[in-house]
Design a protein around this motif. Structure first.
Motif, PDB file in Angstrom:
ATOM      1  N   ARG A 119      45.944  73.149  92.644  1.00 34.72           N
ATOM      2  CA  ARG A 119      46.525  73.159  91.294  1.00 34.72           C
ATOM      3  C   ARG A 119      45.794  74.150  90.394  1.00 34.72           C
ATOM      4  O   ARG A 119      46.407  74.804  89.547  1.00 34.72           O
ATOM      5  CB  ARG A 119      46.486  71.758  90.669  1.00 34.72           C
ATOM      6  N   GLU A 120      44.474  74.252  90.547  1.00 29.37           N
ATOM      7  CA  GLU A 120      43.711  75.207  89.749  1.00 29.37           C
ATOM      8  C   GLU A 120      44.201  76.634  89.999  1.00 29.37           C
ATOM      9  O   GLU A 120      44.381  77.412  89.061  1.00 29.37           O
ATOM     10  CB  GLU A 120      42.225  75.100  90.090  1.00 29.37           C
ATOM     11  N   PHE A 153      47.897  72.927  81.211  1.00 22.94           N
ATOM     12  CA  PHE A 153      47.004  73.695  82.074  1.00 22.94           C
ATOM     13  C   PHE A 153      46.005  72.747  82.714  1.00 22.94           C
ATOM     14  O   PHE A 153      45.638  71.718  82.155  1.00 22.94           O
ATOM     15  CB  PHE A 153      46.319  74.848  81.329  1.00 22.94           C
ATOM     16  N   GLU A 154      45.592  73.088  83.909  1.00 27.04           N
ATOM     17  CA  GLU A 154      44.859  72.177  84.784  1.00 27.04           C
ATOM     18  C   GLU A 154      43.554  71.681  84.185  1.00 27.04           C
ATOM     19  O   GLU A 154      43.183  70.519  84.367  1.00 27.04           O
ATOM     20  CB  GLU A 154      44.588  72.868  86.123  1.00 27.04           C
ATOM     21  N   ALA A 155      42.821  72.519  83.469  1.00 26.73           N
ATOM     22  CA  ALA A 155      41.495  72.139  82.979  1.00 26.73           C
ATOM     23  C   ALA A 155      41.535  71.216  81.769  1.00 26.73           C
ATOM     24  O   ALA A 155      40.506  70.666  81.386  1.00 26.73           O
ATOM     25  CB  ALA A 155      40.680  73.388  82.634  1.00 26.73           C
ATOM     26  N   PHE A 183      55.199  71.147  95.339  1.00 28.83           N
ATOM     27  CA  PHE A 183      53.827  70.812  95.716  1.00 28.83           C
ATOM     28  C   PHE A 183      53.682  69.302  95.813  1.00 28.83           C
ATOM     29  O   PHE A 183      53.846  68.584  94.826  1.00 28.83           O
ATOM     30  CB  PHE A 183      52.853  71.378  94.683  1.00 28.83           C
ATOM     31  N   TRP A 184      53.383  68.823  97.011  1.00 32.68           N
ATOM     32  CA  TRP A 184      53.205  67.396  97.263  1.00 32.68           C
ATOM     33  C   TRP A 184      51.727  67.054  97.088  1.00 32.68           C
ATOM     34  O   TRP A 184      50.869  67.610  97.779  1.00 32.68           O
ATOM     35  CB  TRP A 184      53.649  67.049  98.674  1.00 32.68           C
ATOM     36  N   SER A 185      51.436  66.140  96.183  1.00 34.59           N
ATOM     37  CA  SER A 185      50.049  65.764  95.954  1.00 34.59           C
ATOM     38  C   SER A 185      50.004  64.541  95.056  1.00 34.59           C
ATOM     39  O   SER A 185      51.043  64.020  94.646  1.00 34.59           O
ATOM     40  CB  SER A 185      49.266  66.911  95.296  1.00 34.59           C
ATOM     41  N   TYR A 186      48.811  64.103  94.751  1.00 39.56           N
ATOM     42  CA  TYR A 186      48.627  63.131  93.674  1.00 39.56           C
ATOM     43  C   TYR A 186      47.403  63.553  92.881  1.00 39.56           C
ATOM     44  O   TYR A 186      46.517  64.248  93.374  1.00 39.56           O
ATOM     45  CB  TYR A 186      48.527  61.694  94.196  1.00 39.56           C
ATOM     46  N   GLU A 187      47.348  63.151  91.625  1.00 40.42           N
ATOM     47  CA  GLU A 187      46.416  63.724  90.670  1.00 40.42           C
ATOM     48  C   GLU A 187      44.967  63.681  91.097  1.00 40.42           C
ATOM     49  O   GLU A 187      44.245  64.671  90.963  1.00 40.42           O
ATOM     50  CB  GLU A 187      46.580  63.016  89.318  1.00 40.42           C
ATOM     51  N   ASN A 188      44.483  62.586  91.632  1.00 43.28           N
ATOM     52  CA  ASN A 188      43.052  62.440  91.858  1.00 43.28           C
ATOM     53  C   ASN A 188      42.611  62.830  93.263  1.00 43.28           C
ATOM     54  O   ASN A 188      41.509  62.502  93.686  1.00 43.28           O
ATOM     55  CB  ASN A 188      42.602  61.001  91.558  1.00 43.28           C
ATOM     56  N   ASN A 189      43.460  63.549  93.988  1.00 43.26           N
ATOM     57  CA  ASN A 189      43.070  64.038  95.307  1.00 43.26           C
ATOM     58  C   ASN A 189      42.217  65.290  95.142  1.00 43.26           C
ATOM     59  O   ASN A 189      42.632  66.256  94.498  1.00 43.26           O
ATOM     60  CB  ASN A 189      44.318  64.352  96.137  1.00 43.26           C
ATOM     61  N   GLN A 190      41.016  65.297  95.704  1.00 44.99           N
ATOM     62  CA  GLN A 190      40.072  66.380  95.469  1.00 44.99           C
ATOM     63  C   GLN A 190      40.527  67.709  96.047  1.00 44.99           C
ATOM     64  O   GLN A 190      40.206  68.781  95.503  1.00 44.99           O
ATOM     65  CB  GLN A 190      38.704  66.015  96.048  1.00 44.99           C
ATOM     66  N   PHE A 191      41.289  67.683  97.136  1.00 41.74           N
ATOM     67  CA  PHE A 191      41.767  68.923  97.741  1.00 41.74           C
ATOM     68  C   PHE A 191      42.984  69.470  96.986  1.00 41.74           C
ATOM     69  O   PHE A 191      43.131  70.675  96.825  1.00 41.74           O
ATOM     70  CB  PHE A 191      42.101  68.695  99.209  1.00 41.74           C
TER      71      PHE A 191
END
Length: 323
Positions: A274-275, A139-141, A261-269
């Motif tokens: 993800r939340e 889980f995200e948190a 979902f295209w992203s990387y972990e430390n991207n703020q947006f």
């Protein structure tokens, strides 16, 4: 070619940050929070004494970072307050855009440089590559789940994320069926003749580097694991428990969604998306495309020349969503 591309832009309204905070946490809610926190800590104390009287069960057996299983880390005290914060407001209500981006940005700064770029040794290596995404129940948190995603970004590995927020109704049950207990993160790697099932983030991260990197000691970023107790909890606190609990309005059919979902972990947006996916119990394939990833070329084709993240592809509806 039959997919539609839809760009969603959120125009932030000019609202004072202080006013937004006072509306989100009015005095009466703050008053009740103290009682909530005291009751949760009292319950944890009773459970801890009961556990000790039964032979000293592992204090992290239900978490490894999961709710109710933070062991002796500072999160055992913060978790009740974060749970209250997560339940005190309706996550479906629009929030102050500037405040959301600010707190997520600070969360990213707290975990720099982890989860931002691909390991530079990957381009010149012959490291093994998995043929299918690695499944992670998480889980995200959870700060311990976070460092598994950070390792995946560093190694440019795709993950199949099965969200298990507190009070989750789908994947928490499956996690118990697969591994035998409700503890997160839980990794299942089916890129072998026999599936590899591992609990505990330390063990998972070391497995990923040993199997798909040049070895943990040789290839992992310095202090990736040891830094969790110092800064790993900061995104959880800064985001006030977002991605911790299941949203009561989540639809059961969401568990069958086919999302990439295209992203990387430390991207703020990307964190904001993800939340929401976690709180709605929507599973997704996480296409890691940190800076330096070769998959950015594929992303550029999908977006017509842009490598901007986050980028979501919903195979069920045929829509691509940017921003």
């Amino acid at each position: 070619h039959n997919m539609r591309v839809r760009r969603i832009g959120v125009a932030p309204r000019c609202r004072p940050l202080g006013g937004s905070l006072s509306r989100r946490f009015p005095p009466q809610r703050v008053h009740h929070a103290a009682g909530f926190l005291r009751s949760r800590l009292a319950l944890r104390s009773r459970l801890s004494r009961a556990s000790s009287s039964q032979g000293g069960a592992d204090s992290g057996s239900q978490g490894g970072g999961g709710p109710g299983g933070y062991g002796s880390s500072p999160l055992q005290y913060l978790c009740p307050l974060l749970e209250w914060a997560a339940t005190s407001t309706n996550p479906a209500i629009p929030r102050n855009r500037a405040l959301e981006v600010l707190t997520s940005g600070l969360a990213s700064v707290a975990r720099l440089p982890f989860g931002t770029s691909v390991n530079p040794a990957l381009a010149q290596s012959t490291w093994k590559r998995p043929t299918k995404p690695i499944t992670v129940y998480e889980f995200e948190a959870c700060p311990f789940c976070r460092r598994v995603r950070e390792a995946a970004a560093d190694l440019d590995l795709d993950l199949r994320i099965l969200p298990c927020p507190k009070n989750g109704r789908v994947f928490r049950t499956r996690a118990v069926e697969v591994g035998g207990r409700e503890q997160f993160p839980l990794m299942v790697d089916e890129n072998n003749s026999d599936p590899v099932i591992i609990y505990e983030s330390d063990a998972i991260v070391k497995y990923l580097y040993e199997t798909y990197g040049g070895g943990y000691e040789e290839s992992s970023p310095p202090r990736l694991l040891s830094s969790t107790l110092l800064t790993g909890w900061m995104p959880t606190v800064l985001r006030l428990g977002r991605g911790l609990r299941r949203y009561d309005g989540a639809k059961p059919e969401a568990a069958g969604a086919r999302i990439t979902f295209w992203s990387y972990e430390n991207n703020q947006f990307a964190r904001l998306v993800r939340e929401a996916l976690c709180e709605l119990e929507i599973p997704y394939t996480l296409k890691a495309c940190a800076k330096g990833s070769t998959k950015r070329e594929e992303l550029k084709e999908l977006q017509g020349g842009s490598t901007k993240v986050p980028f979501l592809v919903d195979a069920g509806t045929g829509e691509n969503v940017q921003d």
